[in-house]
Design a protein around this motif. Sequence first.
Motif, PDB file in Angstrom:
ATOM      1  N   UNK A  74      57.022 112.344  22.256  1.00  0.00           N
ATOM      2  CA  UNK A  74      58.290 111.665  22.507  1.00  0.00           C
ATOM      3  C   UNK A  74      58.106 110.152  22.629  1.00  0.00           C
ATOM      4  N   UNK A  75      56.909 109.743  23.009  1.00  0.00           N
ATOM      5  CA  UNK A  75      56.593 108.317  23.125  1.00  0.00           C
ATOM      6  C   UNK A  75      56.075 107.731  21.806  1.00  0.00           C
ATOM      7  N   UNK A  76      55.965 108.569  20.782  1.00  0.00           N
ATOM      8  CA  UNK A  76      55.480 108.092  19.493  1.00  0.00           C
ATOM      9  C   UNK A  76      53.969 108.052  19.394  1.00  0.00           C
ATOM     10  N   UNK A  77      53.292 108.868  20.202  1.00  0.00           N
ATOM     11  CA  UNK A  77      51.833 108.899  20.225  1.00  0.00           C
ATOM     12  C   UNK A  77      51.347 110.325  20.011  1.00  0.00           C
ATOM     13  N   UNK A  78      50.044 110.464  19.840  1.00  0.00           N
ATOM     14  CA  UNK A  78      49.451 111.786  19.756  1.00  0.00           C
ATOM     15  C   UNK A  78      48.051 111.744  20.340  1.00  0.00           C
ATOM     16  N   UNK A  79      47.604 112.908  20.752  1.00  0.00           N
ATOM     17  CA  UNK A  79      46.217 113.038  21.184  1.00  0.00           C
ATOM     18  C   UNK A  79      45.355 113.154  19.937  1.00  0.00           C
ATOM     19  N   UNK A  80      44.166 112.635  19.998  1.00  0.00           N
ATOM     20  CA  UNK A  80      43.259 112.791  18.871  1.00  0.00           C
ATOM     21  C   UNK A  80      41.846 112.995  19.396  1.00  0.00           C
ATOM     22  N   UNK A  81      41.041 113.552  18.534  1.00  0.00           N
ATOM     23  CA  UNK A  81      39.642 113.805  18.873  1.00  0.00           C
ATOM     24  C   UNK A  81      38.795 112.852  18.063  1.00  0.00           C
ATOM     25  N   UNK A  82      37.851 112.232  18.721  1.00  0.00           N
ATOM     26  CA  UNK A  82      36.911 111.372  18.021  1.00  0.00           C
ATOM     27  C   UNK A  82      35.543 111.541  18.651  1.00  0.00           C
ATOM     28  N   UNK A  83      34.509 111.367  17.869  1.00  0.00           N
ATOM     29  CA  UNK A  83      33.161 111.561  18.420  1.00  0.00           C
ATOM     30  C   UNK A  83      32.815 110.481  19.444  1.00  0.00           C
ATOM     31  N   UNK A  84      32.043 110.895  20.421  1.00  0.00           N
ATOM     32  CA  UNK A  84      31.534 109.943  21.401  1.00  0.00           C
ATOM     33  C   UNK A  84      30.359 109.204  20.797  1.00  0.00           C
ATOM     34  N   UNK A  85      30.121 108.020  21.280  1.00  0.00           N
ATOM     35  CA  UNK A  85      28.936 107.286  20.854  1.00  0.00           C
ATOM     36  C   UNK A  85      27.712 108.016  21.384  1.00  0.00           C
ATOM     37  N   UNK A  86      26.629 107.956  20.666  1.00  0.00           N
ATOM     38  CA  UNK A  86      25.417 108.706  21.026  1.00  0.00           C
ATOM     39  C   UNK A  86      24.963 108.428  22.451  1.00  0.00           C
ATOM     40  N   UNK A  87      25.046 107.191  22.903  1.00  0.00           N
ATOM     41  CA  UNK A  87      24.545 106.875  24.236  1.00  0.00           C
ATOM     42  C   UNK A  87      25.461 107.375  25.350  1.00  0.00           C
ATOM     43  N   UNK A 100      55.856 105.445  30.219  1.00  0.00           N
ATOM     44  CA  UNK A 100      57.184 106.056  30.029  1.00  0.00           C
ATOM     45  C   UNK A 100      58.275 105.065  30.407  1.00  0.00           C
ATOM     46  N   UNK A 101      58.121 104.412  31.544  1.00  0.00           N
ATOM     47  CA  UNK A 101      59.114 103.432  31.991  1.00  0.00           C
ATOM     48  C   UNK A 101      59.264 102.278  30.994  1.00  0.00           C
ATOM     49  N   UNK A 102      58.160 101.884  30.396  1.00  0.00           N
ATOM     50  CA  UNK A 102      58.207 100.755  29.451  1.00  0.00           C
ATOM     51  C   UNK A 102      58.833 101.134  28.108  1.00  0.00           C
ATOM     52  N   UNK A 103      58.918 102.418  27.834  1.00  0.00           N
ATOM     53  CA  UNK A 103      59.431 102.873  26.541  1.00  0.00           C
ATOM     54  C   UNK A 103      60.810 103.523  26.657  1.00  0.00           C
ATOM     55  N   UNK A 104      61.561 103.139  27.643  1.00  0.00           N
ATOM     56  CA  UNK A 104      62.929 103.618  27.771  1.00  0.00           C
ATOM     57  C   UNK A 104      63.236 104.289  29.089  1.00  0.00           C
ATOM     58  N   UNK A 105      62.210 104.647  29.845  1.00  0.00           N
ATOM     59  CA  UNK A 105      62.420 105.250  31.148  1.00  0.00           C
ATOM     60  C   UNK A 105      62.438 106.764  31.114  1.00  0.00           C
ATOM     61  N   UNK A 106      62.427 107.346  32.285  1.00  0.00           N
ATOM     62  CA  UNK A 106      62.364 108.796  32.429  1.00  0.00           C
ATOM     63  C   UNK A 106      63.568 109.466  31.778  1.00  0.00           C
ATOM     64  N   UNK A 107      64.765 108.946  31.977  1.00  0.00           N
ATOM     65  CA  UNK A 107      65.965 109.579  31.424  1.00  0.00           C
ATOM     66  C   UNK A 107      65.898 109.639  29.899  1.00  0.00           C
ATOM     67  N   UNK A 108      65.478 108.549  29.275  1.00  0.00           N
ATOM     68  CA  UNK A 108      65.398 108.501  27.807  1.00  0.00           C
ATOM     69  C   UNK A 108      64.314 109.434  27.277  1.00  0.00           C
ATOM     70  N   UNK A 109      63.149 109.410  27.876  1.00  0.00           N
ATOM     71  CA  UNK A 109      62.049 110.262  27.416  1.00  0.00           C
ATOM     72  C   UNK A 109      62.367 111.728  27.702  1.00  0.00           C
ATOM     73  N   UNK A 110      63.055 112.007  28.804  1.00  0.00           N
ATOM     74  CA  UNK A 110      63.463 113.385  29.105  1.00  0.00           C
ATOM     75  C   UNK A 110      64.392 113.914  28.011  1.00  0.00           C
ATOM     76  N   UNK A 111      65.291 113.077  27.516  1.00  0.00           N
ATOM     77  CA  UNK A 111      66.164 113.494  26.406  1.00  0.00           C
ATOM     78  C   UNK A 111      65.345 113.836  25.172  1.00  0.00           C
TER      79      UNK A 111
END
Length: 134
Positions: free
Chosen positions: A91-104, A50-61
């Motif tokens: 707000x950071x330009x990301x999303x959660x995603x689901x992907x399969x785990x490797x078999x091991x 968050x700090x690297x992408x504009x800081x708390x104030x910017x992300x809070x907006x």
Amino acid sequence: MRKYRKWRDIVIEQLAANWDEALDYIQFAMEEYQTDGDTEVFLLALYTFVESQGGVAEIAKRTHMDPQTLTEVLSSEDAPRIDTLVIILTALGCRLSIEPLKAESCGAARADVDTSVTPIKGTKPEIALATDNK
């Protein structure tokens, strides 16, 4: 005399300068959290992101959150609710995603991982976990 900087400040500066590195950083933090469940370390990494992408104030907006509330979420010892995490990541330009785990590394195949689900307090046991899809 030479001025010394904190390591975290250097990391924030590097992540701010390189978006791909910032994405790798938060992705690695998420993967480590899934492996070790260390909420404090994950939230510190998210706070650094968050700090690297504009800081708390910017992300809070961007999230329409009060900056104090966002700071409390990022400084908590408890994991944020999934909807709060999604709002912050969006707000950071990301999303959660689901992907399969490797078999091991699949949770069901590992005997040392507890994959059971505990019902939420106050939920009727018969509706807490549907295991029969009839």
